[in-house]
Design a protein around this motif. Structure first.
Motif, PDB file in Angstrom:
ATOM      1  N   ARG A  62       0.802  -1.225   0.000  1.00 20.56           N
ATOM      2  CA  ARG A  62       0.000   0.000   0.000  1.00 20.56           C
ATOM      3  C   ARG A  62       0.839   1.283   0.000  1.00 20.56           C
ATOM      4  O   ARG A  62       0.328   2.349  -0.317  1.00 20.56           O
ATOM      5  N   ILE A  63       2.101   1.191   0.385  1.00 21.06           N
ATOM      6  CA  ILE A  63       2.906   2.421   0.453  1.00 21.06           C
ATOM      7  C   ILE A  63       3.777   2.629  -0.778  1.00 21.06           C
ATOM      8  O   ILE A  63       4.569   3.570  -0.822  1.00 21.06           O
ATOM      9  N   LYS A  64       3.620   1.784  -1.784  1.00 20.34           N
ATOM     10  CA  LYS A  64       4.465   1.876  -2.973  1.00 20.34           C
ATOM     11  C   LYS A  64       4.321   3.219  -3.684  1.00 20.34           C
ATOM     12  O   LYS A  64       5.296   3.767  -4.198  1.00 20.34           O
ATOM     13  N   ASP A  65       3.116   3.747  -3.726  1.00 17.00           N
ATOM     14  CA  ASP A  65       2.869   5.017  -4.420  1.00 17.00           C
ATOM     15  C   ASP A  65       2.517   6.132  -3.438  1.00 17.00           C
ATOM     16  O   ASP A  65       1.836   7.107  -3.800  1.00 17.00           O
ATOM     17  N   LEU A  66       2.973   6.014  -2.210  1.00 13.31           N
ATOM     18  CA  LEU A  66       2.656   7.008  -1.190  1.00 13.31           C
ATOM     19  C   LEU A  66       3.329   8.344  -1.510  1.00 13.31           C
ATOM     20  O   LEU A  66       4.528   8.381  -1.802  1.00 13.31           O
ATOM     21  N   PRO A  67       2.591   9.467  -1.477  1.00 12.37           N
ATOM     22  CA  PRO A  67       3.192  10.774  -1.774  1.00 12.37           C
ATOM     23  C   PRO A  67       4.000  11.287  -0.570  1.00 12.37           C
ATOM     24  O   PRO A  67       3.481  12.054   0.250  1.00 12.37           O
ATOM     25  N   LEU A  68       5.246  10.896  -0.495  1.00 11.54           N
ATOM     26  CA  LEU A  68       6.076  11.273   0.647  1.00 11.54           C
ATOM     27  C   LEU A  68       6.294  12.776   0.739  1.00 11.54           C
ATOM     28  O   LEU A  68       6.554  13.303   1.827  1.00 11.54           O
ATOM     29  N   PHE A 110       3.353   2.178  11.716  1.00  9.90           N
ATOM     30  CA  PHE A 110       4.679   2.464  11.170  1.00  9.90           C
ATOM     31  C   PHE A 110       5.014   1.510  10.028  1.00  9.90           C
ATOM     32  O   PHE A 110       4.552   0.368   9.991  1.00  9.90           O
ATOM     33  N   TRP A 111       5.817   2.005   9.110  1.00  7.28           N
ATOM     34  CA  TRP A 111       6.507   1.166   8.131  1.00  7.28           C
ATOM     35  C   TRP A 111       7.992   1.444   8.345  1.00  7.28           C
ATOM     36  O   TRP A 111       8.459   2.565   8.091  1.00  7.28           O
ATOM     37  N   VAL A 112       8.703   0.466   8.828  1.00  5.50           N
ATOM     38  CA  VAL A 112      10.127   0.634   9.117  1.00  5.50           C
ATOM     39  C   VAL A 112      10.922  -0.069   8.024  1.00  5.50           C
ATOM     40  O   VAL A 112      10.896  -1.295   7.916  1.00  5.50           O
ATOM     41  N   ASN A 113      11.577   0.727   7.196  1.00  2.85           N
ATOM     42  CA  ASN A 113      12.296   0.188   6.035  1.00  2.85           C
ATOM     43  C   ASN A 113      11.396  -0.732   5.216  1.00  2.85           C
ATOM     44  O   ASN A 113      11.822  -1.781   4.723  1.00  2.85           O
TER      45      ASN A 113
END
Length: 245
Positions: A103-109, A219-222
């Protein structure tokens, strides 16, 4: 007189078909479709995103936000728990970690509040009045090897002051400094400095909602997903070992 071989050939072809991967896939699709229909009929108020087959016959995985629960269509029961294999591995946690990592592959950081420039990348979903969020933030703030991307999701029903604090942080001239002040409790029970709201909170809320997250902290850690302020697991992931859950 010899019996005809045609029935035997038909039987052999049927057995081959039943054992083929293509047939198994069709069976899985049919089972998932039926399980989904039964789930909707049995639990009409249950909000869920998708249904999938599991290694356990007759038991289906139900994805609801960042949670995984299980459904047994035959008995019409929901199961809240984990599936473990003979090697002592939680298949539920493994599946959840894979699902949330995707789900975080296209996250707008670029929309997040960025703090630090270390080798370990940590994406956070936080509420400034959540005690567990503050505990994790203190832990991360003490490290100099972390790049943090922070999205805010104030839980206003239980933390009525959290929304105003988030709007202050995101609108401040120095958001990172404002964040540290808020997370350390500087404005607990006190008036916030005057600020002009830049409406960035609405963007954060939309991003978090699209992730399927309904609580904090996350959290997503690495790249590995962690639910809750599990500092020991977080440290292991940043040191190159351990698995999320």
């Amino acid at each position: 007189m010899k019996k005809p071989m045609i029935p035997l050939l038909i039987l052999l072809l049927t057995l081959i078909t039943l054992q083929s991967p293509a047939f198994a896939a069709k069976q899985d699709e049919s089972g998932v479709s039926g399980a989904t229909a039964t789930l909707k009929m049995t639990f009409p108020r249950l909000e869920f995103d998708s249904v999938h087959a599991t290694p356990v016959e007759g038991v289906y995985e139900v994805v609801s936000g960042d949670r995984i629960i299980y459904f047994v269509p035959r008995s019409q029961h929901l199961i809240y728990g984990e599936i473990w294999d003979a090697q002592g591995q939680s298949l539920t946690r493994t599946r959840q970690a894979q699902m949330m990592a995707d789900r975080i592959k296209d996250l707008p950081l670029e929309k997040a509040l960025k703090i630090g420039d270390g080798k370990n990348v940590v994406i956070e979903i936080t509420d400034p009045d959540c005690p567990f969020c503050r505990k994790a933030s203190e832990f991360l703030s003490e490290r100099d090897d972390v790049t943090r991307y922070i999205y805010f999701y104030p839980l206003t029903r239980i933390h009525p002051e959290a929304e105003a604090k988030v709007r202050y942080i995101l609108s401040a001239k120095n958001p990172a400094e404002a964040y540290e002040d808020v997370m350390r409790g500087r404005y607990d029970g006190r008036a916030l400095p005057q600020f002009e709201d830049n409406r960035q909170l609405e963007i954060h809320q939309e991003i978090v909602t699209n992730l399927g997250v309904r609580g904090t902290p996350k959290f997503w850690v690495n790249g590995t997903y962690l639910s809750g302020a599990d500092l020991q697991a977080m440290e292991k992931l940043m040191n190159g070992s351990g698995q999320g859950r």
